[in-house]
Design an enzyme around this catalytic site. Structure first.
Site, PDB file in Angstrom:
ATOM      1  N   HIS A 187       0.851  -1.200   0.000  1.00 30.00           N
ATOM      2  CA  HIS A 187       0.000   0.000   0.000  1.00 30.00           C
ATOM      3  C   HIS A 187       0.886   1.250   0.000  1.00 30.00           C
ATOM      4  O   HIS A 187       1.748   1.409   0.871  1.00 30.00           O
ATOM      5  CB  HIS A 187      -0.892  -0.019   1.234  1.00 30.00           C
ATOM      6  CG  HIS A 187      -1.916   1.063   1.282  1.00 30.00           C
ATOM      7  ND1 HIS A 187      -3.111   1.006   0.591  1.00 30.00           N
ATOM      8  CD2 HIS A 187      -1.942   2.237   1.944  1.00 30.00           C
ATOM      9  CE1 HIS A 187      -3.819   2.105   0.836  1.00 30.00           C
ATOM     10  NE2 HIS A 187      -3.118   2.879   1.651  1.00 30.00           N
ATOM     11  N   MET A 212       0.406  11.699  -0.920  1.00 26.16           N
ATOM     12  CA  MET A 212      -0.228  12.902  -0.334  1.00 26.16           C
ATOM     13  C   MET A 212       0.395  14.161  -0.925  1.00 26.16           C
ATOM     14  O   MET A 212       1.606  14.192  -1.172  1.00 26.16           O
ATOM     15  CB  MET A 212      -0.043  12.909   1.178  1.00 26.16           C
ATOM     16  CG  MET A 212      -0.490  11.622   1.859  1.00 26.16           C
ATOM     17  SD  MET A 212      -0.412  11.771   3.648  1.00 26.16           S
ATOM     18  CE  MET A 212      -0.757  10.068   4.136  1.00 26.16           C
ATOM     19  N   GLY A 242      -4.221  11.306   6.000  1.00 28.79           N
ATOM     20  CA  GLY A 242      -3.144  12.279   6.147  1.00 28.79           C
ATOM     21  C   GLY A 242      -1.969  11.780   6.977  1.00 28.79           C
ATOM     22  O   GLY A 242      -0.835  12.137   6.709  1.00 28.79           O
ATOM     23  N   PHE A 243      -2.263  10.940   7.951  1.00 27.30           N
ATOM     24  CA  PHE A 243      -1.197  10.494   8.859  1.00 27.30           C
ATOM     25  C   PHE A 243      -1.439   9.051   9.294  1.00 27.30           C
ATOM     26  O   PHE A 243      -2.595   8.645   9.471  1.00 27.30           O
ATOM     27  CB  PHE A 243      -1.162  11.372  10.114  1.00 27.30           C
ATOM     28  CG  PHE A 243      -0.931  12.828   9.797  1.00 27.30           C
ATOM     29  CD1 PHE A 243       0.350  13.320   9.599  1.00 27.30           C
ATOM     30  CD2 PHE A 243      -2.018  13.685   9.655  1.00 27.30           C
ATOM     31  CE1 PHE A 243       0.548  14.661   9.278  1.00 27.30           C
ATOM     32  CE2 PHE A 243      -1.829  15.030   9.331  1.00 27.30           C
ATOM     33  CZ  PHE A 243      -0.539  15.519   9.141  1.00 27.30           C
ATOM     34  N   GLY A 253      -6.538   2.462   8.212  1.00 26.77           N
ATOM     35  CA  GLY A 253      -6.411   3.421   9.305  1.00 26.77           C
ATOM     36  C   GLY A 253      -6.671   2.809  10.662  1.00 26.77           C
ATOM     37  O   GLY A 253      -7.789   2.349  10.930  1.00 26.77           O
TER      38      GLY A 253
HETATM   39  C1  DX5 Z   1      -3.355   7.575   6.058  1.00 22.04           C
HETATM   40  C2  DX5 Z   1      -3.024   6.409   5.174  1.00 22.04           C
HETATM   41  C3  DX5 Z   1      -2.915   5.101   5.836  1.00 22.04           C
HETATM   42  C4  DX5 Z   1      -1.909   5.021   6.961  1.00 22.04           C
HETATM   43  C5  DX5 Z   1      -2.309   3.923   7.889  1.00 22.04           C
HETATM   44  O1  DX5 Z   1      -3.802   8.641   5.324  1.00 22.04           O
HETATM   45  O2  DX5 Z   1      -3.984   6.294   4.138  1.00 22.04           O
HETATM   46  O3  DX5 Z   1      -2.624   4.117   4.852  1.00 22.04           O
HETATM   47  O4  DX5 Z   1      -0.598   4.802   6.510  1.00 22.04           O
HETATM   48  O5  DX5 Z   1      -1.471   3.912   8.987  1.00 22.04           O
HETATM   49  P1  DX5 Z   1      -1.848   3.141  10.337  1.00 22.04           P
HETATM   50  O6  DX5 Z   1      -2.003   1.702   9.985  1.00 22.04           O
HETATM   51  O7  DX5 Z   1      -0.668   3.417  11.202  1.00 22.04           O
HETATM   52  O8  DX5 Z   1      -3.131   3.755  10.838  1.00 22.04           O
HETATM   53 ZN    ZN Z   2      -3.730   4.627   2.691  1.00 28.47          ZN
END
Ligand code: DX5
Ligand code: ZN
Length: 220
Positions: free
Chosen positions: A35, A39, A144-145, A178
Site C-alpha cells: 500500500h 499525499m 493524512g497520517f 487506518g
Molecule cells: C493515512 C493512510 C494510511 C496510513 C495507515 O492517510 O492512508 O494508509 O498509513 O497507517 P496506520 O495503519 O498506522 O493507521
Molecule cells: Zn492509505
C-alpha cells in the site's frame, strides 16, 4: 465464516532511509499487496511520495502495488503512477469533479480502479457505479497520517458496502485503512472487509517482527 483477509502494509510507516529493503521484507513476511500513500499537502495536510518512488520500488517486489491517491486533482497524475507500476489506483470522490471519468481513465490505463471513502463520505457515492469500481477502500481515520486510532463508526459503513457489493454480484475487494490492529482487524473482517491496510501494526518491532505482525492481523 469470513475468509482470511489480504494484508496490505502501508510503507508510510516503514523506514524511508531503507525503503527498498522494507518493501522486500514485508513481501517476504507474507504481505499480499504493498500500500502506497500518496499525499500532496493540499487534499490532505501532509506530503509523501510521488511516482518516481513507485518506479524505484517496483522491480524489487512482485506483489501488487496498491496506490492510494490523496491528491487533488488526481487525473493529471494517473498516467505517471500507472507507468511507474501501480496495479490498483484509488481516488477520493472529493478529489475531482467527475469520479466516473476518473475511474474510466484508470481502467483505460490498465489498472484496477478504486474509490476511497473518507469517514464522512456516504456509501451512496458509488451506488450508480458498481460496474465500474474494482476496489472499495473505507478510511477508518481521517486521511493524512499514520498512527491514528480506528473509528468504530466506520464499521457500519463497511457492512453497508458489503451488502452493496454482494447485491452487485461482482467480486470487489473491500479494503479498510487506518488504525488497523489485530483487534480492529477482526471487527473489520466480521463487518465484511477482505483487505486490510496497516502501517503501524505491520512495521512495529522492525523486520524480525513483520511476519508475526502480519499473521496477527490475519487472525493468527
Ligand atoms: C493515512 C493512510 C494510511 C496510513 C495507515 O492517510 O492512508 O494508509 O498509513 O497507517 P496506520 O495503519 O498506522 O493507521
Ligand atoms: Zn492509505
Amino acid at each position: 465464516m469470513p475468509q482470511r483477509p489480504l494484508i496490505a502494509p502501508s510503507i508510510l510507516a516503514s523506514d524511508f532511509a531503507r525503503l527498498g529493503e522494507e518493501a522486500r521484507a514485508v513481501e517476504a513476511a507474507g504481505a499480499d499487496w504493498l500500500h502506497v500513500d500518496v499525499m500532496d499537502g493540499h487534499f490532505v495536510p501532509n506530503l509523501t511520495i510521488g511516482p518516481e518512488v513507485v518506479k524505484a520500488l517496483r522491480p524489487l517486489v512482485s506483489i501488487p502495488f496498491d496506490v492510494h491517491l490523496m491528491i487533488s486533482p488526481a487525473d493529471p497524475f494517473l498516467e505517471a503512477f500507472r507507468a511507474a507500476g501501480a496495479d490498483l489506483i484509488s481516488v477520493h470522490p472529493e478529489a475531482g469533479p467527475h469520479l466516473n471519468r476518473t475511474l474510466k481513465r484508470i481502467r483505460e490505463l490498465g489498472a484496477k480502479a478504486g474509490v476511497v471513502f473518507n469517514p464522512s463520505t456516504p456509501p451512496e457515492v458509488i451506488e450508480w457505479m458498481m460496474d465500474e469500481v474494482d476496489l472499495i477502500l473505507v478510511m477508518s481515520i481521517n486521511p493524512g497520517f499514520g498512527g491514528q486510532s480506528f473509528m468504530t463508526s466506520q464499521l457500519a459503513k463497511i457492512e453497508r458496502l458489503r451488502g452493496m457489493i454482494d447485491a452487485s454480484g461482482r467480486d470487489i475487494p473491500l479494503e479498510v485503512d487506518g488504525g488497523v490492529t489485530p483487534q480492529t482487524a477482526r471487527q473489520c473482517v466480521d463487518a465484511g472487509a477482505t483487505v486490510l491496510v496497516a502501517g503501524t501494526a505491520v512495521f512495529r518491532g522492525g523486520p524480525a517482527a513483520y511476519a508475526d505482525n502480519i499473521r496477527a492481523l490475519r487472525g493468527g
